[in-house]
Design a protein around this motif. Structure first.
Motif, PDB file in Angstrom:
ATOM      1  N   TYR A 146       0.411  -8.045  -7.673  1.00  0.00           N
ATOM      2  CA  TYR A 146      -0.875  -8.756  -7.622  1.00  0.00           C
ATOM      3  C   TYR A 146      -1.271  -9.121  -6.197  1.00  0.00           C
ATOM      4  O   TYR A 146      -2.418  -9.456  -5.929  1.00  0.00           O
ATOM      5  N   LYS A 147      -0.298  -9.044  -5.281  1.00  0.00           N
ATOM      6  CA  LYS A 147      -0.627  -9.380  -3.890  1.00  0.00           C
ATOM      7  C   LYS A 147      -1.175  -8.193  -3.098  1.00  0.00           C
ATOM      8  O   LYS A 147      -1.612  -8.340  -1.960  1.00  0.00           O
ATOM      9  N   ALA A 148      -1.114  -6.999  -3.699  1.00  0.00           N
ATOM     10  CA  ALA A 148      -1.471  -5.786  -2.952  1.00  0.00           C
ATOM     11  C   ALA A 148      -2.896  -5.784  -2.366  1.00  0.00           C
ATOM     12  O   ALA A 148      -3.098  -5.248  -1.270  1.00  0.00           O
ATOM     13  N   GLY A 187     -14.677   2.806   6.214  1.00  0.00           N
ATOM     14  CA  GLY A 187     -14.408   2.263   4.889  1.00  0.00           C
ATOM     15  C   GLY A 187     -12.907   2.315   4.612  1.00  0.00           C
ATOM     16  O   GLY A 187     -12.197   3.151   5.182  1.00  0.00           O
ATOM     17  N   ILE A 188     -12.451   1.411   3.779  1.00  0.00           N
ATOM     18  CA  ILE A 188     -11.018   1.331   3.480  1.00  0.00           C
ATOM     19  C   ILE A 188     -10.835   1.378   1.967  1.00  0.00           C
ATOM     20  O   ILE A 188     -11.541   0.680   1.231  1.00  0.00           O
ATOM     21  N   LEU A 189      -9.930   2.223   1.511  1.00  0.00           N
ATOM     22  CA  LEU A 189      -9.677   2.335   0.076  1.00  0.00           C
ATOM     23  C   LEU A 189      -8.178   2.202  -0.173  1.00  0.00           C
ATOM     24  O   LEU A 189      -7.392   3.041   0.237  1.00  0.00           O
ATOM     25  N   THR A 190      -7.795   1.104  -0.849  1.00  0.00           N
ATOM     26  CA  THR A 190      -6.386   0.857  -1.124  1.00  0.00           C
ATOM     27  C   THR A 190      -6.077   1.218  -2.571  1.00  0.00           C
ATOM     28  O   THR A 190      -6.752   0.750  -3.478  1.00  0.00           O
ATOM     29  N   GLU A 191      -5.067   2.040  -2.775  1.00  0.00           N
ATOM     30  CA  GLU A 191      -4.664   2.395  -4.139  1.00  0.00           C
ATOM     31  C   GLU A 191      -3.193   2.047  -4.327  1.00  0.00           C
ATOM     32  O   GLU A 191      -2.404   2.120  -3.389  1.00  0.00           O
ATOM     33  N   LEU A 192      -2.875   1.697  -5.585  1.00  0.00           N
ATOM     34  CA  LEU A 192      -1.552   1.130  -5.847  1.00  0.00           C
ATOM     35  C   LEU A 192      -0.818   1.909  -6.930  1.00  0.00           C
ATOM     36  O   LEU A 192      -1.394   2.262  -7.940  1.00  0.00           O
ATOM     37  N   SER A 193       0.473   2.150  -6.691  1.00  0.00           N
ATOM     38  CA  SER A 193       1.339   2.644  -7.768  1.00  0.00           C
ATOM     39  C   SER A 193       2.404   1.580  -7.980  1.00  0.00           C
ATOM     40  O   SER A 193       3.168   1.274  -7.061  1.00  0.00           O
ATOM     41  N   ALA A 194       2.442   0.981  -9.184  1.00  0.00           N
ATOM     42  CA  ALA A 194       3.347  -0.149  -9.375  1.00  0.00           C
ATOM     43  C   ALA A 194       3.857  -0.246 -10.803  1.00  0.00           C
ATOM     44  O   ALA A 194       3.266   0.312 -11.737  1.00  0.00           O
ATOM     45  N   GLU A 195       4.972  -0.954 -10.959  1.00  0.00           N
ATOM     46  CA  GLU A 195       5.393  -1.396 -12.273  1.00  0.00           C
ATOM     47  C   GLU A 195       4.990  -2.861 -12.381  1.00  0.00           C
ATOM     48  O   GLU A 195       4.389  -3.393 -11.458  1.00  0.00           O
ATOM     49  N   ILE A 196       5.360  -3.529 -13.491  1.00  0.00           N
ATOM     50  CA  ILE A 196       4.841  -4.886 -13.662  1.00  0.00           C
ATOM     51  C   ILE A 196       5.261  -5.808 -12.521  1.00  0.00           C
ATOM     52  O   ILE A 196       4.474  -6.577 -12.000  1.00  0.00           O
ATOM     53  N   ARG A 198       7.109  -4.746  -9.609  1.00  0.00           N
ATOM     54  CA  ARG A 198       7.380  -4.201  -8.272  1.00  0.00           C
ATOM     55  C   ARG A 198       6.440  -3.055  -7.915  1.00  0.00           C
ATOM     56  O   ARG A 198       5.948  -2.338  -8.781  1.00  0.00           O
ATOM     57  N   ILE A 199       6.226  -2.951  -6.610  1.00  0.00           N
ATOM     58  CA  ILE A 199       5.336  -1.907  -6.112  1.00  0.00           C
ATOM     59  C   ILE A 199       6.165  -0.649  -5.834  1.00  0.00           C
ATOM     60  O   ILE A 199       7.237  -0.730  -5.231  1.00  0.00           O
ATOM     61  N   ASN A 200       5.691   0.502  -6.306  1.00  0.00           N
ATOM     62  CA  ASN A 200       6.317   1.754  -5.871  1.00  0.00           C
ATOM     63  C   ASN A 200       5.812   2.088  -4.469  1.00  0.00           C
ATOM     64  O   ASN A 200       6.556   2.302  -3.549  1.00  0.00           O
ATOM     65  N   TYR A 201       4.487   2.139  -4.372  1.00  0.00           N
ATOM     66  CA  TYR A 201       3.888   2.324  -3.047  1.00  0.00           C
ATOM     67  C   TYR A 201       2.408   1.955  -3.076  1.00  0.00           C
ATOM     68  O   TYR A 201       1.788   1.899  -4.147  1.00  0.00           O
ATOM     69  N   VAL A 202       1.897   1.707  -1.896  1.00  0.00           N
ATOM     70  CA  VAL A 202       0.472   1.460  -1.711  1.00  0.00           C
ATOM     71  C   VAL A 202      -0.036   2.579  -0.803  1.00  0.00           C
ATOM     72  O   VAL A 202       0.617   2.912   0.182  1.00  0.00           O
ATOM     73  N   VAL A 203      -1.157   3.180  -1.177  1.00  0.00           N
ATOM     74  CA  VAL A 203      -1.760   4.175  -0.286  1.00  0.00           C
ATOM     75  C   VAL A 203      -3.030   3.555   0.305  1.00  0.00           C
ATOM     76  O   VAL A 203      -3.917   3.115  -0.423  1.00  0.00           O
ATOM     77  N   LEU A 204      -3.041   3.524   1.616  1.00  0.00           N
ATOM     78  CA  LEU A 204      -4.131   2.868   2.326  1.00  0.00           C
ATOM     79  C   LEU A 204      -4.971   3.940   3.019  1.00  0.00           C
ATOM     80  O   LEU A 204      -4.493   4.591   3.949  1.00  0.00           O
ATOM     81  N   GLY A 205      -6.183   4.137   2.517  1.00  0.00           N
ATOM     82  CA  GLY A 205      -7.049   5.164   3.105  1.00  0.00           C
ATOM     83  C   GLY A 205      -8.009   4.537   4.096  1.00  0.00           C
ATOM     84  O   GLY A 205      -8.612   3.497   3.826  1.00  0.00           O
ATOM     85  N   ILE A 206      -8.147   5.185   5.241  1.00  0.00           N
ATOM     86  CA  ILE A 206      -9.080   4.708   6.258  1.00  0.00           C
ATOM     87  C   ILE A 206      -9.980   5.880   6.644  1.00  0.00           C
ATOM     88  O   ILE A 206      -9.486   6.933   7.052  1.00  0.00           O
ATOM     89  N   GLY A 207     -11.280   5.698   6.459  1.00  0.00           N
ATOM     90  CA  GLY A 207     -12.226   6.750   6.848  1.00  0.00           C
ATOM     91  C   GLY A 207     -13.143   6.204   7.912  1.00  0.00           C
ATOM     92  O   GLY A 207     -13.878   5.248   7.665  1.00  0.00           O
ATOM     93  N   MET A 208     -13.083   6.783   9.103  1.00  0.00           N
ATOM     94  CA  MET A 208     -13.921   6.255  10.192  1.00  0.00           C
ATOM     95  C   MET A 208     -14.835   7.345  10.739  1.00  0.00           C
ATOM     96  O   MET A 208     -14.384   8.428  11.096  1.00  0.00           O
ATOM     97  N   ASN A 209     -16.122   7.024  10.820  1.00  0.00           N
ATOM     98  CA  ASN A 209     -17.081   7.965  11.400  1.00  0.00           C
ATOM     99  C   ASN A 209     -17.006   7.867  12.919  1.00  0.00           C
ATOM    100  O   ASN A 209     -17.276   6.811  13.484  1.00  0.00           O
TER     101      ASN A 209
END
Ligand code: ADP
Length: 324
Positions: A146-148, A187-196, A198-209
């Motif tokens: 929930y902190k992601a 723009g920033i897009l954060t996506e999460l792969s997690a169990e209830i 614990r986090i498996n991983y967070v993917v942090l996307g950064i798109g800059m013009n």
């Protein structure tokens, strides 16, 4: 081997390095060195070859997102220590999600072009070839899922700090956009792969013009690029500064210190103390932004004076007159 040749040329800076030295150092023939140098020239490196002296770099290759250029003098321990570079990819976030369990924390996927670049809620992120920095970073923090969402704020704060350090007057439009002159540059897009729990991983996307000269009619009023705003920065310099700032703030956050991120989000905010529209599904409400609280959520006051907490990720924000 190509990477070693690049490193040797970068290390020698403006000095010549002879074909013979390179061939000894790298344990390959002088013809092989010559072939590598020619291939590098084709990739876009501006290398001068002078008889009897050898080779040297003419311009710094700071606009080529080749991993070797980014690794050179990179001041981080985790972020960007493993970079995977592509000419074309559907989406750097989707790529990292496919390999998420097999790569180390801090691994970066970066692509010259994305054919299916993504925004939040399935929106499209335009990512034309060579125009910008389209990259994603994988993180494996030992925190509750929930902190992601706070990681989006760390990313926004580090991008804004990095750009300001490079002389750009950039601000944050809470929670996930970086803007210049009221238009979106990143723009920033954060996506999460997690169990209830614990986090498996967070993917942090950064798109800059960075170098876009024009945007199509749909984006014209809300998007801009560094070049359009008069900032002729090189992509490698920006990437390295973002990695450095992000790692500083991310490490502090893992040590339970959120203050600096929050202060950057407040100090560089494009919306605090302003009236804005909060848009949720089809509802649109005019409110005044008051603060970003300790959780990283936005506090707003509505027309009847009621203070509400807006959770990041669930809304879009628009200005009274335009994008901000
Ligand atoms: P919002 O702007 O509502 O917070 P997102 O954060 O999901 O939305 O970003 C996606 C939106 O950004 C797209 O719907 C589009 O309007 C805009 N957009 C797409 N590509 C770009 C780009 N390269 N630069 C700036 N804005 C873009």
């Amino acid at each position: 081997m190509r990477d070693k040749v690049i490193k040797a040329i970068l290390d020698s800076g403006k000095e010549f390095v002879s074909g013979e030295e390179l061939s000894k150092e790298l344990g390959i023939s002088r013809t092989a060195v010559w072939k590598h140098i020619n291939a590098l020239k084709e990739e876009g490196y501006s290398i001068e070859s002078v008889n009897k002296k050898g080779y040297r770099l003419l311009d710094s290759p700071n606009d080529l997102l080749n991993p070797q250029n980014i690794y050179h003098n990179l001041q981080t321990d985790i972020i960007g220590q493993n970079i995977i570079h592509f000419n074309k990819l559907e989406s750097t976030n989707d790529y990292l999600k496919q390999v998420g369990n097999d790569v180390v924390e801090g691994t970066v996927a970066i692509s010259e072009e994305q054919t299916k670049g993504k925004g939040r809620l399935g929106r499209v992120w335009e990512s034309k070839v060579g125009d910008g920095i389209w990259m994603s970073i994988i993180l494996k923090p030992d925190i509750m899922p929930y902190k992601a969402p706070f990681i989006t704020l760390i990313a926004g704060a580090s991008v804004v700090k990095a750009l300001n350090n490079l002389g750009v007057n950039a601000q944050i439009k809470w929670p996930n956009d970086v803007i210049i002159n009221d238009k979106k540059v990143c723009g920033i897009l954060t996506e999460l792969s997690a169990e209830i729990e614990r986090i498996n991983y967070v993917v942090l996307g950064i798109g800059m013009n960075v170098k876009n000269e024009d945007f199509d009619s749909k984006l014209k009023n809300k998007a801009t690029s560094l070049h359009k705003e008069g900032y002729k920065l090189h992509r490698v310099d920006i990437v390295k500064e973002i990695f450095y700032q992000f790692e500083l703030l991310y490490k502090k956050y893992l040590d339970n210190d959120k203050e600096e991120v929050l202060n950057i989000c407040r100090d560089y905010s494009a919306i605090l103390n302003k009236e804005i529209y909060i848009i949720r599904n089809d509802e649109k409400e005019l409110v005044k932004c008051i603060d970003v609280n300790e959780e990283g959520n936005l506090l707003v006051k509505n027309s009847s004076g009621q203070v509400k907490e807006i959770i990041s990720g669930e809304v879009s924000i628009r200005g009274v007159k335009g994008y901000v």
